[in-house]
Every structure is written in structure tokens, then in C-alpha cells.
Design an enzyme around this catalytic site. Structure first.
Site, mmCIF file in Angstrom:
data_model
loop_
_atom_site.group_PDB
_atom_site.id
_atom_site.type_symbol
_atom_site.label_atom_id
_atom_site.label_comp_id
_atom_site.label_asym_id
_atom_site.label_seq_id
_atom_site.Cartn_x
_atom_site.Cartn_y
_atom_site.Cartn_z
ATOM 1 N N GLY A 117 0.829 -1.201 0.000
ATOM 2 C CA GLY A 117 0.000 0.000 0.000
ATOM 3 C C GLY A 117 0.865 1.253 0.000
ATOM 4 O O GLY A 117 2.076 1.179 -0.284
ATOM 5 N N ILE A 141 -7.020 -3.399 0.683
ATOM 6 C CA ILE A 141 -8.446 -3.745 0.589
ATOM 7 C C ILE A 141 -9.296 -2.482 0.664
ATOM 8 O O ILE A 141 -10.434 -2.487 0.272
ATOM 9 C CB ILE A 141 -8.916 -4.765 1.656
ATOM 10 C CG1 ILE A 141 -8.795 -4.222 3.061
ATOM 11 C CG2 ILE A 141 -8.227 -6.087 1.497
ATOM 12 C CD1 ILE A 141 -9.619 -5.032 4.056
ATOM 13 N N ASP A 142 -8.719 -1.393 1.185
ATOM 14 C CA ASP A 142 -9.507 -0.156 1.312
ATOM 15 C C ASP A 142 -9.794 0.492 -0.046
ATOM 16 O O ASP A 142 -10.663 1.345 -0.148
ATOM 17 C CB ASP A 142 -8.771 0.854 2.202
ATOM 18 C CG ASP A 142 -8.712 0.409 3.649
ATOM 19 O OD1 ASP A 142 -9.313 -0.641 3.965
ATOM 20 O OD2 ASP A 142 -8.065 1.090 4.459
ATOM 21 N N GLN A 289 -11.981 -10.093 6.504
ATOM 22 C CA GLN A 289 -12.060 -9.435 5.189
ATOM 23 C C GLN A 289 -10.762 -9.535 4.402
ATOM 24 O O GLN A 289 -10.731 -9.304 3.207
ATOM 25 C CB GLN A 289 -12.398 -7.943 5.368
ATOM 26 C CG GLN A 289 -13.768 -7.718 5.962
ATOM 27 C CD GLN A 289 -13.878 -6.338 6.594
ATOM 28 O OE1 GLN A 289 -14.259 -5.379 5.935
ATOM 29 N NE2 GLN A 289 -13.544 -6.238 7.879
HETATM 30 O O1 F6P Z 1 -5.250 -0.446 5.394
HETATM 31 C C1 F6P Z 1 -5.933 -1.648 5.281
HETATM 32 C C2 F6P Z 1 -6.564 -2.048 6.573
HETATM 33 O O2 F6P Z 1 -7.259 -3.198 6.270
HETATM 34 C C3 F6P Z 1 -7.437 -0.984 7.239
HETATM 35 O O3 F6P Z 1 -8.729 -0.922 6.711
HETATM 36 C C4 F6P Z 1 -7.377 -1.423 8.684
HETATM 37 O O4 F6P Z 1 -7.607 -0.356 9.564
HETATM 38 C C5 F6P Z 1 -5.985 -1.907 8.824
HETATM 39 O O5 F6P Z 1 -5.611 -2.409 7.565
HETATM 40 C C6 F6P Z 1 -5.805 -2.945 9.894
HETATM 41 O O6 F6P Z 1 -4.483 -3.371 9.898
HETATM 42 P P1 F6P Z 1 -3.790 -4.311 10.967
HETATM 43 O O7 F6P Z 1 -3.360 -5.517 10.205
HETATM 44 O O8 F6P Z 1 -2.638 -3.530 11.476
HETATM 45 O O9 F6P Z 1 -4.778 -4.649 12.032
#
Ligand code: F6P
Length: 364
Positions: A117, A141-142, A289
Site C-alpha cells: 500500500g 483492501i480499502d 475481510q
Molecule cells: O489499510 C488496510 C486495513 O485493512 C485498514 O482498513 C485497517 O484499519 C488496517 O488495515 C488494519 O491493519 P492491521 O493488520 O494492522 O490490524
């Protein structure tokens, strides 16, 4: 410059389709160009201390098309240029950029494919500035990267959330409840918007459209008035009420992304229960997700992206991100791409269409 050894790494939060990209890139590099391919382990972390990698060949990338996650591992903690470590309860930040560059050379990697990303690509840019030939493949995924029509992993996530909403519809109907489902989406609400529409949610709450709790309660009551005895609310984790702030679950000091969001569904649930709209329940989908097999759409996209990234590296097209534009594979400058965050435009056709089918965004 002709390349012989290609490195590939996956950085940041994972998503469905990473393995499909690895497979496509490795197959193309080996069979089309006769290159040797090294998969760097655990994102940029694999380029610190003793470098860690696995040689990729056509044998060990077999079966990856439909396998979720990344066989290379990933990390969203290790920014080698600002490496955070907790020492005696305090966070120390260290620049380990030189160490990483030395390790890239030690591995004999002539060009590096970076799948990640915006955070990962910002690190990639700094590597490029220091002379490492880099090609980027966008992932989140965002789906919040402006340079591409869509990022891989997003379609799979939307399908997962849609299926979850379908399931909540039936249990909500049985118990006449308000069901609130929380999706990922820190600053962009694409998953909540598209899965909310696909799953037939009655209320969709996005980071881009601040809501009023009173309006959410009214929308629930309106449904009761229409004889509908249950309501589905799809809320993105980054959504917030007008004048309020996002709901923070945790602050992680040694992480590149210190703030972990989460809990907005529970908050809305607790408040709605005091508003006479009936029983409410919150469901947080979280990392479900990001896991599991990629959708057919994502498998095709990942294959196209992985192959084109190899072509770009062989052409010497460094500093480019492989993207999808109007359905065609194209390239964009990584430097420009990381600047363009794409958020949901509250006036866009998709939001208007949802409103025209009776969906409330909690704002009016
Ligand atoms: O940036 C993608 C994402 O899926 C966000 O929507 C979410 O807040 C974050 O990753 C969660 O990431 P982690 O793996 O650090 O919990």
C-alpha cells in the site's frame, strides 16, 4: 541495464491475491525471461539484520493462485528508514536504510518488485532514490489509491462482507433486530459502501459522510413504521459522527501505523438500544475481510499485475506502479500515486443511487 535476479516482497497489511501476484510474477520472470527470482521474507524486515529470502521457482509457486495471504510473509511495522523499537518502555526510532541497501546488494537482487500500500511504496521510493531499481504493485483492501481503478483484494473483501450481510439479514429478520456490521476502511469507505449496497443494507455509514446518531435512529424507526421489523447498518471502521472523532481501539507505539481503529459498531449499538428502536447487535468482521481465497476478479487482476510488473522491470521502467486504468493495465509514477488518496465522493453516482433506493447515510 539487464537484470538477472528479481526480488519480490510483500509489505503492509495483507489481503487476498498477494500469492496470486507472487505466482504470476515468478512464472513470467522464469519462463518468459529466464530470470532467477528471490522472494524476500516478511516485507522490509527481511532486508534487515541477516537478509532472509526464499528462492522462487515454478514448483514452489504452484497452487498459489487461489491461496490467501502471502507465502513470503508481510510486516506493517518495519520502515527501515524509521525503524521503531521499544527499549525500556520507550520508543526509539532508528534509520536502518544503509543496512537495507547493503542487504539488497548482498542478495544480488538487480530489481525489486514491491507489492504493498502507500506506506510500503513510500519506502520503495526512498530505495529508488538510493539507486535500487523498483517497480510497484498497489495493494489495499480499502481501495483508496487514486492511481488505479481498483486495488486487488478489494473485490474479495466486498464479497466477504456482502455474504456476511446476507447472513445477518436472515437472523435480523428472525429476531426483529437492528444489526450493525463494522467493516474495514480507515479513511475511505469503499468496502462499506459497495458491500452495503450489494447486501441491501438500510443504513451505510462512511468516513466521508459524517453522520448524526439521531438520523440513524430515525431511519430505524422509519423502517418500523413501514412494517419492516429489522434493520441492517453497515458502518466503516473510520466513520464518525458530525463533530466527533474516529473510534480508536488501540495505540501501538512501535508500529508504523500507530492508531488501530475499531469499535464504532459497538458504540452505535449501545446508543441505539437506548433509543427505543428494539434490540441491537454489533458484528465486527475485522481481518476476516483480508483472509482466504481471492475472488475470480482478483485472481485475474493479480495475474495481469504480476506479469506486467516483470515486463516493466525487464524494460527498465523503474519507479512505476502497475495499475488498472479504464480496464487496461497501465503504469503510473509511484511518487505521484502515493499522493493521490481516493475517497468516496459524497455526491458521487454510487452514493446517489443508494440514496435513491432508500438507503440512509445518517446525514439527512
Ligand atoms: O489499510 C488496510 C486495513 O485493512 C485498514 O482498513 C485497517 O484499519 C488496517 O488495515 C488494519 O491493519 P492491521 O493488520 O494492522 O490490524
Amino acid at each position: 541495464m539487464s537484470i538477472q535476479t528479481l526480488g519480490i516482497l510483500t509489505g503492509g497489511g495483507d489481503c487476498a491475491g498477494l500469492n496470486a501476484v507472487i505466482r504470476a510474477a515468478a512464472k513470467c520472470a522464469i519462463t518468459r525471461y529466464g530470470l532467477s527470482v528471490k522472494g524476500i521474507l516478511d516485507g522490509f524486515e527481511g532486508l534487515l539484520d541477516e537478509p532472509r529470502f526464499m528462492p522462487l521457482d515454478t514448483g514452489n509457486v504452484k497452487g498459489l493462485l487461489y491461496r490467501g495471504g502471502t507465502i513470503l510473509g508481510s510486516s506493517n511495522k518495519a520502515d527501515p528508514f524509521a525503524f521503531k523499537r521499544v527499549v525500556n518502555g520507550r520508543v526509539e526510532v532508528q534509520d536502518r536504510g544503509d543496512e537495507m541497501l547493503r542487504n539488497v546488494r548482498r542478495l544480488g537482487v538487480d530489481a525489486l518488485l514491491i507489492v504493498g500500500g502507500d506506506g510500503t511504496h513510500k519506502i520503495g521510493l526512498r530505495l529508488l532514490e538510493r539507486g535500487v531499481p523498483v517497480v510497484g504493485i498497489p495493494k489495499t483492501i480499502d481501495n483508496d489509491l487514486g492511481a488505479t481503478d481498483v486495488t486487488f483484494g478489494f473485490d474479495t473483501a466486498v464479497n466477504i462482507v456482502t455474504e456476511a450481510i446476507d447472513r445477518l439479514q436472515t437472523t435480523a429478520e428472525s429476531h426483529h433486530r437492528v444489526m450493525i456490521i463494522e467493516t474495514m476502511g480507515r479513511n475511505a469507505g469503499w468496502i462499506a459502501l459497495q458491500a452495503g449496497i450489494a447486501g441491501g443494507a438500510d443504513i451505510i455509514l462512511l468516513p466521508e459522510i459524517p453522520f448524526r446518531l439521531e438520523r440513524v435512529a430515525e431511519a430505524c424507526r422509519r423502517r418500523v413504521g413501514m412494517g419492516r421489523r429489522f434493520t441492517i447498518i453497515c458502518v466503516a471502521e473510520g466513520a464518525a459522527p458530525i463533530g466527533g472523532t474516529q473510534t480508536i481501539k488501540q495505540i501501538v507505539q512501535d508500529s508504523a501505523d500507530c492508531v488501530r481503529l475499531g469499535g464504532i459498531a459497538e458504540q452505535i449499538c449501545g446508543w441505539l438500544e437506548t433509543q427505543g428502536v428494539g434490540e441491537c447487535r454489533a458484528t465486527v468482521l475485522g481481518h476476516v475481510q483480508r483472509g482466504g481465497a481471492p475472488s475470480a476478479f482478483d485472481r485475474v487482476l493479480c495475474t495481469r499485475l504480476g506479469v506486467e510488473a516483470v515486463h516493466a522491470a525487464v524494460r527498465g521502467d523503474f519507479g512505476r506502479l502497475i495499475v488498472l486504468r479504464n480496464g487496461e493495465i497501465a503504469t503510473a509514477s509511484i511518487a505521484e500515486a502515493v499522493q493521490q488518496l481516493r475517497r468516496v465522493d459524497p455526491q458521487c453516482e454510487m452514493v446517489r443511487s443508494a440514496r435513491d433506493t432508500g438507503v440512509s447515510f445518517g446525514d439527512e
